[in-house]
Every structure is written in structure tokens, then in C-alpha cells.
Design an enzyme around this catalytic site. Structure first.
Site, short mmCIF file in Angstrom:
data_model
loop_
_atom_site.label_atom_id
_atom_site.label_comp_id
_atom_site.label_asym_id
_atom_site.label_seq_id
_atom_site.Cartn_x
_atom_site.Cartn_y
_atom_site.Cartn_z
N HIS A 18 2.80 3.00 -6.31
CA HIS A 18 3.45 4.11 -7.01
C HIS A 18 4.31 3.58 -8.16
O HIS A 18 4.34 4.15 -9.25
CB HIS A 18 4.33 4.91 -6.04
CG HIS A 18 3.57 5.62 -4.96
ND1 HIS A 18 3.92 5.57 -3.63
CD2 HIS A 18 2.46 6.39 -5.02
CE1 HIS A 18 3.07 6.29 -2.92
NE2 HIS A 18 2.17 6.80 -3.73
N LYS A 42 6.22 22.39 7.81
CA LYS A 42 4.83 21.94 7.94
C LYS A 42 4.66 20.44 8.15
O LYS A 42 3.94 20.00 9.02
CB LYS A 42 4.06 22.34 6.69
CG LYS A 42 3.36 23.66 6.82
CD LYS A 42 2.34 23.76 5.72
CE LYS A 42 1.63 25.09 5.74
NZ LYS A 42 0.99 25.31 4.44
N ARG A 92 -6.91 5.18 -7.68
CA ARG A 92 -7.27 3.88 -7.12
C ARG A 92 -8.78 3.70 -7.07
O ARG A 92 -9.29 2.61 -7.23
CB ARG A 92 -6.74 3.75 -5.69
CG ARG A 92 -5.28 3.44 -5.61
CD ARG A 92 -4.76 3.66 -4.23
NE ARG A 92 -4.78 5.08 -3.90
CZ ARG A 92 -4.27 5.60 -2.80
NH1 ARG A 92 -3.73 4.82 -1.89
NH2 ARG A 92 -4.31 6.89 -2.59
N SER A 130 0.13 4.56 1.33
CA SER A 130 1.26 4.91 2.18
C SER A 130 0.82 4.98 3.64
O SER A 130 1.56 4.56 4.53
CB SER A 130 1.84 6.26 1.76
OG SER A 130 2.35 6.18 0.45
#
Ligand code: ADP
Length: 153
Positions: A18, A42, A92, A130
Site C-alpha cells: 500500500h 458488518k 498486483r 493483507s
């Protein structure tokens, strides 16, 4: 006129991948707002959202053109509220491309002024995700090499 971009994502956690997109984005935009999408009802995050904001703010405290905010609404709406005419996203691989393609279209439909700008990841960061970092961390592995800040246990 100042070029303001929103860099939206989950950033759970914010990684060196990032960071690569963010810092290269600064060559194009005057201001970048890292926008962490977070819906209390959520999403179950792995890294606490306020802690992530604090890590990011500390990392870029000497760069006033970078800011970070949490949001819980349509990305296009949030961008408009902050006078951001651009969304910054990283690519990516082809899987990212497929996904990003449809989101960019969706966002443009909601706000025709909004352009999504994609930067291709620098190859050394392309393997970082991540979700993999969460897995490694969950099982007690060392994730320092993947993050632009050090995390307290
Ligand atoms: P989301 O949940 O919206 O996919 P992420 O936090 O996973 O958000 O990612 C935010 C943006 O950063 C996305 O555009 C994603 O493709 C990009 N990104 C994620 N990992 C990397 C990486 N290693 N290198 C470059 N871009 C990345």
C-alpha cells in the site's frame, strides 16, 4: 486546482505494498486521503481500525499531504464530500484487475466526475497481501518486513 485523491481500502493491515502505491501517488496528486472502509456492524477486522489509523498517522507525520480517515458509506459519496476527484488503487495481478475493473465502473456510475487511477505494484511488493499478513500474524509469525511501521503485540 489542487488534485485530491482518495486511496480507499480495508487496510487490515496497511502494508508496504500500500505504501508503494501511496508514495508514488504523491508524484501525481497534491493530497492523498487514505480512506479505511469500515462498517462496525458488518466487518470483523483483525487489526483494530483506530490502532491502524494511529500507525498510519505516525508513519506519515512528516508528510502533511497524506491524511487518513475512516468511512462507512459509498466510496463515491465519501470522495465527493472531501473534494476528491480521483480514486487511487493498486494493481498486483490479473485477479486485482478483474475486481478493480468492476469497482471503477460502479464508482464512475455513481459519480461521473470520479476517475480511478491505477498504479501497477513495484514487483518486490506484489506478493504482499493483507490477508496473508493476517494469517502469518495469527499464528505468531513475524510480519515486520511487510509493514512500514512496527506493531506492538
Ligand atoms: P480492498 O479491501 O478494497 O481490496 P485493500 O486494503 O486490500 O482493500 O487494498 C487497497 C488497494 O491496495 C487495492 O487497490 C489493492 O489492489 C491494493 N493493494 C493491496 N496490496 C497491494 C500490494 N501489495 N501492492 C500494491 N497494491 C496493493
Amino acid at each position: 486546482m489542487e488534485k485530491i485523491a482518495l486511496f480507499p481500502g480495508s487496510f487490515d493491515p496497511f502494508t508496504k505494498g500500500h505504501e508503494d502505491i501511496l508514495l508514488r501517488g504523491l508524484k501525481i496528486f497534491d493530497q492523498i486521503i487514505i480512506a479505511i472502509g469500515y462498517n462496525t456492524a458488518k466487518h470483523k477486522r483483525y487489526f483494530d481500525v483506530d490502532t491502524m489509523v494511529a500507525y498510519i498517522e505516525k508513519t506519515y507525520k512528516d508528510k502533511p499531504e497524506i491524511s487518513v480517515k475512516i468511512y462507512n458509506e459509498l466510496t463515491a459519496e465519501f470522495a465527493k464530500k472531501h473534494n476528491a476527484n480521483y480514486l487511487l488503487r493498486g494493481l498486483r495481478n490479473t485477479t486485482d484487475f478483474e475486481y478493480e475493473n468492476s469497482i471503477a465502473e460502479l464508482n464512475k456510475n455513481q459519480n461521473p466526475e470520479l476517475e480511478t487511477v491505477f498504479l501497477i505494484t513495484t514487483p518486490i511488493y506484489a506478493h504482499i497481501s493483507s490477508s496473508i499478513i493476517r494469517e502469518v500474524h495469527r499464528y505468531g509469525g513475524d510480519v515486520t518486513d511487510y509493514l512500514p511501521y512496527s506493531i506492538k503485540e
